[in-house]
Design a protein around this motif. Structure first.
Motif, mmCIF file in Angstrom:
data_model
loop_
_atom_site.group_PDB
_atom_site.id
_atom_site.type_symbol
_atom_site.label_atom_id
_atom_site.label_comp_id
_atom_site.label_asym_id
_atom_site.label_seq_id
_atom_site.Cartn_x
_atom_site.Cartn_y
_atom_site.Cartn_z
ATOM 1 N N ALA A 1 20.445 -47.716 -32.151
ATOM 2 C CA ALA A 1 21.517 -48.194 -31.383
ATOM 3 C C ALA A 1 21.303 -47.948 -29.884
ATOM 4 O O ALA A 1 21.854 -49.078 -29.152
ATOM 5 N N VAL A 2 20.515 -47.242 -29.379
ATOM 6 C CA VAL A 2 20.267 -47.145 -28.133
ATOM 7 C C VAL A 2 19.513 -48.340 -27.807
ATOM 8 O O VAL A 2 19.503 -49.150 -26.476
ATOM 9 N N ASP A 3 18.310 -48.629 -28.371
ATOM 10 C CA ASP A 3 17.580 -49.739 -28.254
ATOM 11 C C ASP A 3 18.325 -50.995 -28.300
ATOM 12 O O ASP A 3 17.909 -51.956 -27.626
ATOM 13 N N SER A 4 19.040 -51.103 -29.230
ATOM 14 C CA SER A 4 20.030 -52.367 -29.220
ATOM 15 C C SER A 4 20.742 -52.577 -27.930
ATOM 16 O O SER A 4 20.888 -53.768 -27.569
ATOM 17 N N GLN A 5 21.365 -51.428 -27.313
ATOM 18 C CA GLN A 5 22.038 -51.787 -26.188
ATOM 19 C C GLN A 5 21.032 -51.929 -24.859
ATOM 20 O O GLN A 5 21.494 -52.809 -24.192
ATOM 21 N N HIS A 6 20.015 -51.541 -24.928
ATOM 22 C CA HIS A 6 18.933 -51.925 -23.917
ATOM 23 C C HIS A 6 18.563 -53.197 -23.937
ATOM 24 O O HIS A 6 18.506 -54.078 -23.103
ATOM 25 N N LYS A 7 18.507 -53.713 -25.303
ATOM 26 C CA LYS A 7 18.182 -55.264 -25.459
ATOM 27 C C LYS A 7 19.274 -56.393 -25.115
ATOM 28 O O LYS A 7 18.857 -57.255 -24.826
ATOM 29 N N LYS A 8 20.258 -55.906 -24.884
ATOM 30 C CA LYS A 8 21.702 -56.453 -24.267
ATOM 31 C C LYS A 8 21.465 -56.422 -22.848
ATOM 32 O O LYS A 8 22.174 -57.188 -22.149
ATOM 33 N N GLY A 9 20.517 -55.792 -22.147
ATOM 34 C CA GLY A 9 20.443 -55.538 -20.932
ATOM 35 C C GLY A 9 21.585 -54.871 -20.329
ATOM 36 O O GLY A 9 21.886 -54.736 -18.978
ATOM 37 N N ARG B 1 33.678 -37.210 -4.052
ATOM 38 C CA ARG B 1 35.281 -37.099 -4.475
ATOM 39 C C ARG B 1 35.235 -36.567 -5.925
ATOM 40 O O ARG B 1 34.462 -37.159 -6.785
ATOM 41 N N THR B 2 35.930 -35.936 -6.391
ATOM 42 C CA THR B 2 36.261 -35.302 -7.835
ATOM 43 C C THR B 2 36.871 -36.208 -8.507
ATOM 44 O O THR B 2 37.973 -36.836 -8.116
ATOM 45 N N VAL B 3 36.163 -36.801 -9.604
ATOM 46 C CA VAL B 3 36.969 -37.893 -10.582
ATOM 47 C C VAL B 3 36.896 -37.374 -11.822
ATOM 48 O O VAL B 3 36.023 -36.661 -12.310
ATOM 49 N N MET B 4 37.774 -37.953 -12.622
ATOM 50 C CA MET B 4 37.875 -37.941 -14.187
ATOM 51 C C MET B 4 36.937 -39.269 -14.676
ATOM 52 O O MET B 4 37.250 -40.276 -14.100
ATOM 53 N N LEU B 5 35.894 -39.101 -15.414
ATOM 54 C CA LEU B 5 35.226 -40.175 -16.198
ATOM 55 C C LEU B 5 35.668 -40.511 -17.532
ATOM 56 O O LEU B 5 35.634 -39.330 -18.225
ATOM 57 N N ILE B 6 35.848 -41.532 -17.982
ATOM 58 C CA ILE B 6 36.290 -41.958 -19.371
ATOM 59 C C ILE B 6 35.290 -43.107 -19.573
ATOM 60 O O ILE B 6 35.443 -44.258 -19.194
ATOM 61 N N VAL B 7 34.266 -42.810 -20.503
ATOM 62 C CA VAL B 7 33.123 -43.709 -20.560
ATOM 63 C C VAL B 7 32.879 -44.022 -22.023
ATOM 64 O O VAL B 7 32.599 -43.446 -22.783
ATOM 65 N N ASN B 8 32.872 -45.252 -22.570
ATOM 66 C CA ASN B 8 32.565 -45.530 -23.987
ATOM 67 C C ASN B 8 31.294 -45.551 -24.217
ATOM 68 O O ASN B 8 30.484 -45.722 -23.493
ATOM 69 N N ASP B 9 30.698 -45.095 -25.164
ATOM 70 C CA ASP B 9 29.491 -44.896 -25.896
ATOM 71 C C ASP B 9 29.367 -45.920 -26.984
ATOM 72 O O ASP B 9 29.812 -45.663 -28.118
ATOM 73 N N ALA B 10 28.700 -47.277 -26.432
ATOM 74 C CA ALA B 10 28.585 -48.141 -27.561
ATOM 75 C C ALA B 10 27.620 -48.230 -28.459
ATOM 76 O O ALA B 10 27.531 -48.949 -29.270
ATOM 77 N N THR B 11 26.963 -47.124 -28.216
ATOM 78 C CA THR B 11 25.906 -46.923 -29.403
ATOM 79 C C THR B 11 26.409 -46.227 -30.758
ATOM 80 O O THR B 11 25.972 -46.306 -31.778
ATOM 81 N N VAL B 12 27.765 -45.802 -30.466
ATOM 82 C CA VAL B 12 28.558 -45.214 -31.541
ATOM 83 C C VAL B 12 29.580 -46.197 -32.047
ATOM 84 O O VAL B 12 30.491 -46.422 -31.613
ATOM 85 N N LYS B 13 29.447 -47.004 -33.423
ATOM 86 C CA LYS B 13 30.246 -48.033 -33.869
ATOM 87 C C LYS B 13 30.532 -48.869 -32.766
ATOM 88 O O LYS B 13 31.865 -49.158 -32.800
ATOM 89 N N ALA B 14 29.683 -49.488 -31.827
ATOM 90 C CA ALA B 14 30.226 -50.284 -30.937
ATOM 91 C C ALA B 14 31.059 -49.908 -30.005
ATOM 92 O O ALA B 14 32.109 -50.683 -29.552
ATOM 93 N N GLY B 15 31.424 -48.443 -29.896
ATOM 94 C CA GLY B 15 32.468 -47.992 -29.127
ATOM 95 C C GLY B 15 33.640 -47.972 -29.611
ATOM 96 O O GLY B 15 34.920 -47.914 -28.837
#
Length: 558
Positions: free
Chosen positions: A46-54, A105-119
């Motif tokens: 899934a990581v490779d697939s994400q990288h292949k999409k640039g 600056r202190t921030v909250m990050l909310i980041v989809n992981d597209a390697t898990v079921k396309a996010g």
């Protein structure tokens, strides 16, 4: 030396201390190995697939976004742990959340992981995003969303779509946060479809990378619904939304340039309001945090002095203990952590020799148990902290409230209600750490999840339930045996033992901190040696909210 300095003379080389040390190290090693697997997300393919999409993976994006050399304090990494196995699992619930410093600056990050079921959003994905948003709302933390999601995981849509704490709450929170003046930046760095398309568009700034898609319905669904044929790029690509619909504020060629733009935008956000809480220059504790491994024991038959733990968490190991000689199974006192003034309420795990109220008769009060005098003391201390705008830290290792005739005659229910009332109505930030046991109503009184702590942390040694595994297994086994007897079935000693062990094993599994973290009952399982660091992150975040409501309690049973 100041009178408030805690003097700690723990022998970290003793056999008992070495045993404690080994046990915690073993637990931490297990956690680290599991977290490394979770961080791989959907796996190498899934990581490779994400990288292949640039495109970068979610964790690669986080690494590039945070300030160089700074830490990403991840929250909810165990979300959905051992859940959704019939669907292949959802490591981290397919989303990465946590606190970071971006452009200072202190921030909250909310980041989809597209390697898990396309996010895609599982039920726990929505709850994890909402928990991160709620932390941001409570503490007024600027929030950054890196969006790369296929939308709701359709096989489980009934558990993701309709309820108060489901998918729709995310967009409601976007609107509420915007109205509160909490800065929100969203970057579309992959797919953003269906209802999920509202998330970025309800934020203050919207960025989008070339090759990404933003639409309420994809090309196939559009053709099925209205018979119109169109490409994904023409329907909802970055160029279209930048040039035609006018939805996107910044169109970027790739992930790297998009992240650079986000950092530049964060750099321009106005300064937060002045904190209402007292802060001076931080000072290190006099003792290393790693010694907590040797001091702490989760063995219910063993004792330790919670002051030795506090001495390795607070600035300069200074602790102004409140009412030292009263209600000694609860420690209350003032200290600083990372320079922030705090009030600490902590369960004392040493047995205490004292006098029964109103008599000269000596008695033993058991460590980890809340007695009438300790509940009364803690309630008053909590009121004082609210009166003086001092954030509260709760260190939990609690068996519960004392029971029995003497306890009832002393008014334990009344005193406990007073403490719970004070905790429930506190207006200063509350931060809880479950070190060992957190059982029964003691969990509530020590600011359990239902009492709105700004952050809830647990050590690997934590146990979180109505009662301990042994007590629960004995109770449940007796109920089951009586049921079998009523049905006329005979059970021999071997079967009784097997029944007890089976119940105990199931119950112990459910009291494990990973079980709690999987369901977001705790925000993070932390290394005991890094408790101070976690509390500093929490206190710095809490200080961003300059509003402290007027403090009022309900009727106190005096």
């Amino acid at each position: 030396m100041s009178a408030s300095v805690l003097k700690s003379t723990v022998d970290t080389k003793s056999p008992a201390a070495q045993k404690n040390h080994r046990r915690i190290i073993d637990l931490l090693t297990q956690l680290k190995n599991e977290e490394e697997i979770i961080c791989v997300g959907g796996g190498p393919k899934a990581v490779d697939s994400q990288h292949k999409k640039g495109r970068l993976t979610g964790r690669e994006r986080v690494k590039k976004l945070v300030d160089p050399g700074s830490q990403f304090f991840e929250l909810g990494i165990y979300a959905a742990y051992e859940m959704y196995e019939e669907w292949g699992g959802a490591p981290g619930a397919g989303v990465i959340t946590g606190l970071a410093r971006v452009s200072g600056r202190t921030v909250m990050l909310i980041v989809n992981d597209a390697t898990v079921k396309a996010g895609a959003f599982f039920p726990m994905t929505a709850k994890k995003v909402i928990r991160a948003q709620n932390i941001a709302i409570e503490n007024r933390i600027s929030t950054i969303y890196l969006v790369d999601s296929a939308g709701i995981f359709l096989p489980l849509q009934e558990d993701v779509f309709p309820d108060t704490d489901d998918f729709g709450r995310v967009f409601r929170n976007n609107a509420v946060m915007s109205a509160m003046g909490i800065p929100q930046i969203a970057a579309i760095m992959g797919m953003c479809v269906a209802g999920g398309a509202y998330l970025p568009v309800m934020c203050d700034h919207i960025l989008m990378t070339d090759g990404s898609g933003l639409f309420l319905a994809g090309p196939a669904l559009v053709q099925a619904a209205i018979g119109q044929k169109t490409s994904a790029e023409e329907l909802g690509g970055a160029k279209m939304h930048s040039q035609i619909s006018g939805t996107v504020d910044f169109r970027e060629p790739d992930d790297e340039s998009c992240i650079a733009r986000i950092r530049s935008l964060v750099d321009k956000i106005g300064a937060p309001n002045t904190s209402p809480f007292n802060h001076i220059k931080s000072r290190d504790p006099l003792y290393p945090g790693e010694e907590i491994y040797s001091i702490f024991t989760a063995d219910p038959g063993k004792q330790y002095d919670m002051r030795d733990i506090i001495a390795r968490i607070v600035d300069a190991s200074e602790f102004d203990e409140y009412r030292v000689e009263s209600g000694e199974t609860l420690l209350c006192g003032y200290a600083r952590i990372g320079g922030w003034a705090v009030g600490i309420v902590a369960n004392q795990k040493k047995h205490v020799h004292t006098f029964a109220p109103g008599s000269d008769q000596k008695r033993i009060e058991f460590g980890g148990v809340i007695y009438t005098e300790s509940a009364e003391k803690a309630a008053r201390f909590i009121l004082d902290c609210n009166q003086n705008r001092i954030p509260l830290i709760f260190l939990q290792d609690v068996n519960g409230f004392m029971v029995g005739k003497d306890a009832e005659w002393s008014g334990i229910i009344r005193a406990g209600a007073k403490m719970v009332n004070a905790v429930a109505n506190s207006v200063v930030p509350k931060i809880s750490v479950i070190c060992g046991g957190s059982f029964g109503a003691g969990h509530y009184a020590m600011c359990g999840k239902a009492y709105d702590p700004r952050f809830m942390f647990a050590w690997p040694t934590a146990r979180y339930a109505v009662m301990s595994g042994d007590a629960a297994a004995t109770t449940l086994a007796e109920i089951k045996l009586k049921q079998l007897e009523r049905e006329g079935k005979k059970v021999d000693e071997k079967q009784k033992k097997e029944l007890y062990e089976s119940i105990r094993s199931t119950y112990e599994h459910q009291t494990d901190p990973r079980y709690a973290a999987a369901r977001l009952w705790v925000d993070a399982i932390i290394d005991p040696a890094h408790t101070r660091d976690a509390l500093i992150w929490a206190l710095e975040s809490a200080a961003l909210n300059s509003e402290v409501r007027e403090f009022k309690t309900g009727v106190l049973q005096t």
